[in-house]
Design an enzyme around this catalytic site. Structure first.
Site, PDB file in Angstrom:
ATOM      1  N   ASN A  77       0.829  -1.206   0.000  1.00 45.37           N
ATOM      2  CA  ASN A  77       0.000   0.000   0.000  1.00 45.37           C
ATOM      3  C   ASN A  77       0.867   1.261   0.000  1.00 45.37           C
ATOM      4  O   ASN A  77       2.096   1.205   0.022  1.00 45.37           O
ATOM      5  CB  ASN A  77      -0.955  -0.037   1.192  1.00 45.37           C
ATOM      6  CG  ASN A  77      -2.295   0.602   0.881  1.00 45.37           C
ATOM      7  OD1 ASN A  77      -2.372   1.566   0.122  1.00 45.37           O
ATOM      8  ND2 ASN A  77      -3.352   0.085   1.455  1.00 45.37           N
ATOM      9  N   HIS A 107      24.210   1.700  11.783  1.00 45.26           N
ATOM     10  CA  HIS A 107      25.305   2.638  12.026  1.00 45.26           C
ATOM     11  C   HIS A 107      26.025   2.218  13.301  1.00 45.26           C
ATOM     12  O   HIS A 107      25.423   1.603  14.188  1.00 45.26           O
ATOM     13  CB  HIS A 107      24.772   4.062  12.178  1.00 45.26           C
ATOM     14  CG  HIS A 107      24.034   4.560  10.978  1.00 45.26           C
ATOM     15  ND1 HIS A 107      24.658   5.163   9.911  1.00 45.26           N
ATOM     16  CD2 HIS A 107      22.715   4.512  10.656  1.00 45.26           C
ATOM     17  CE1 HIS A 107      23.759   5.488   8.998  1.00 45.26           C
ATOM     18  NE2 HIS A 107      22.572   5.096   9.427  1.00 45.26           N
ATOM     19  N   GLY A 134      -0.596  -1.425   9.012  1.00 45.26           N
ATOM     20  CA  GLY A 134      -0.147  -0.072   8.726  1.00 45.26           C
ATOM     21  C   GLY A 134       0.879   0.422   9.727  1.00 45.26           C
ATOM     22  O   GLY A 134       0.739   0.244  10.930  1.00 45.26           O
ATOM     23  N   THR A 157      12.001  -5.959  16.007  1.00 44.72           N
ATOM     24  CA  THR A 157      13.444  -5.865  16.246  1.00 44.72           C
ATOM     25  C   THR A 157      14.138  -7.219  16.182  1.00 44.72           C
ATOM     26  O   THR A 157      15.366  -7.268  16.089  1.00 44.72           O
ATOM     27  CB  THR A 157      13.722  -5.235  17.616  1.00 44.72           C
ATOM     28  OG1 THR A 157      13.150  -6.060  18.639  1.00 44.72           O
ATOM     29  CG2 THR A 157      13.118  -3.839  17.702  1.00 44.72           C
ATOM     30  N   ARG A 172       6.030  -8.472  20.017  1.00 52.65           N
ATOM     31  CA  ARG A 172       6.072  -9.719  20.772  1.00 52.65           C
ATOM     32  C   ARG A 172       4.959 -10.620  20.262  1.00 52.65           C
ATOM     33  O   ARG A 172       3.882 -10.143  19.872  1.00 52.65           O
ATOM     34  CB  ARG A 172       5.903  -9.458  22.265  1.00 52.65           C
ATOM     35  CG  ARG A 172       4.529  -8.947  22.630  1.00 52.65           C
ATOM     36  CD  ARG A 172       4.458  -8.315  23.988  1.00 52.65           C
ATOM     37  NE  ARG A 172       3.081  -7.986  24.366  1.00 52.65           N
ATOM     38  CZ  ARG A 172       2.424  -6.944  23.910  1.00 52.65           C
ATOM     39  NH1 ARG A 172       2.980  -6.123  23.043  1.00 52.65           N
ATOM     40  NH2 ARG A 172       1.184  -6.713  24.313  1.00 52.65           N
TER      41      ARG A 172
END
Length: 212
Positions: A77, A107, A134, A157, A172
Site C-alpha cells: 500500500n 550505524h 499499517g 526488532t 512480541r
C-alpha cells in the site's frame, strides 16, 4: 556494502547507483493511475525482481531498488519505505499496509566511527503470505516467517516465526495462528488494502477487538 561490511556512502560508484535509483523512483512515483503499463514498467526497472500480479502503490521510497525482490501477488500500500542497502526479500501473497518501513541500514554505536560516516546493513526477509499492518517498522537483520501477522504500528526488532500474531514495540508474539482462527477470518492487523482498519471477528459481533 554488498558483503554487509562497513563502508563509506560517499563512494562514487555507490553515489552513481543511488542517483540511478532516485531517477527511477521519481519516474515510478510520477506515473498516472490511468497508465498501469507505464507504472509497472518503471517499477520493474527499479526493482531487482517483481512477481506476476504484484502491486505497489506510489509513493514508494527506496535506496537502490535493485536489491529488492517482491513475490507474485504481493500487495504494498501507499507510502512504503524500503531501504535496501542490504537485500530485502518479500515473498508471495504478502499484504503490506500503508507507511510500512523495511530498514536494512545500521550505524556504529560508538560515536567516532559514526561521526566518520561508516555504515553497514543487514538483510530483511518477509515470508510468503505475511500481513504487516499499517505503520509497521522492520529493523535490520529481521526475518518474518510465512503466514505471520504483525499488528499496526509494531516495531519488529527480532525474528518472528511462522504462523504467529505479533504486536507492540518491540513486537512480541501474543498467539499462534491455528486452524480455528483461520476459519473465522480474524483480522488483527490494520487493513492492507483500501487504507482502512479491518474488523476482527469479535468486532463484528460487538465484542472488543483482539488488540488496538
Amino acid at each position: 556494502m554488498l558483503a554487509g561490511e562497513p563502508y563509506l556512502a560517499d563512494d562514487p560508484e555507490i553515489a552513481a547507483d543511488a542517483l540511478r535509483s532516485a531517477l527511477l523512483n521519481e519516474r515510478f512515483n510520477a506515473t498516472s493511475a490511468a497508465d498501469p503499463g507505464a507504472r509497472r514498467a518503471a517499477l520493474t526497472e527499479l526493482l531487482g525482481g517483481l512477481g506476476e500480479g504484484a502491486e505497489i502503490r506510489p509513493p514508494l521510497r527506496v535506496d537502490f531498488g535493485h536489491r529488492i525482490t517482491v513475490g507474485p501477488r504481493t500487495f504494498v500500500n501507499f507510502g512504503a519505505v524500503f531501504l535496501d542497502v542490504a537485500r530485502i526479500t518479500i515473498g508471495a501473497d504478502a499484504q503490506i499496509g500503508p507507511n510500512v518501513q523495511l530498514l536494512t541500514p545500521t550505524h556504529p554505536v560508538d560515536p567516532e566511527p559514526r561521526r566518520a560516516k561508516w555504515e553497514a546493513a543487514q538483510p530483511i526477509t518477509v515470508g510468503d503470505n505475511v500481513w504487516l499492518g499499517g505503520g509497521v517498522i522492520v529493523c535490520p537483520g529481521v526475518s518474518i516467517g510465512e503466514n505471520t501477522v504483525v499488528g499496526a504500528g509494531a516495531v519488529v526488532t527480532k525474528d518472528l516465526p511462522a504462523n504467529v500474531v505479533a504486536v507492540g514495540n518491540p513486537a512480541r508474539v501474543i498467539r499462534r495462528i491455528g486452524e480455528a482462527e483461520a476459519a473465522k477470518g480474524a483480522s488483527p492487523a490494520g487493513e492492507a488494502k483500501g487504507g482502512g482498519e479491518a474488523k476482527g471477528a469479535g468486532e463484528e459481533a460487538g465484542a472488543a477487538p483482539p488488540f488496538p
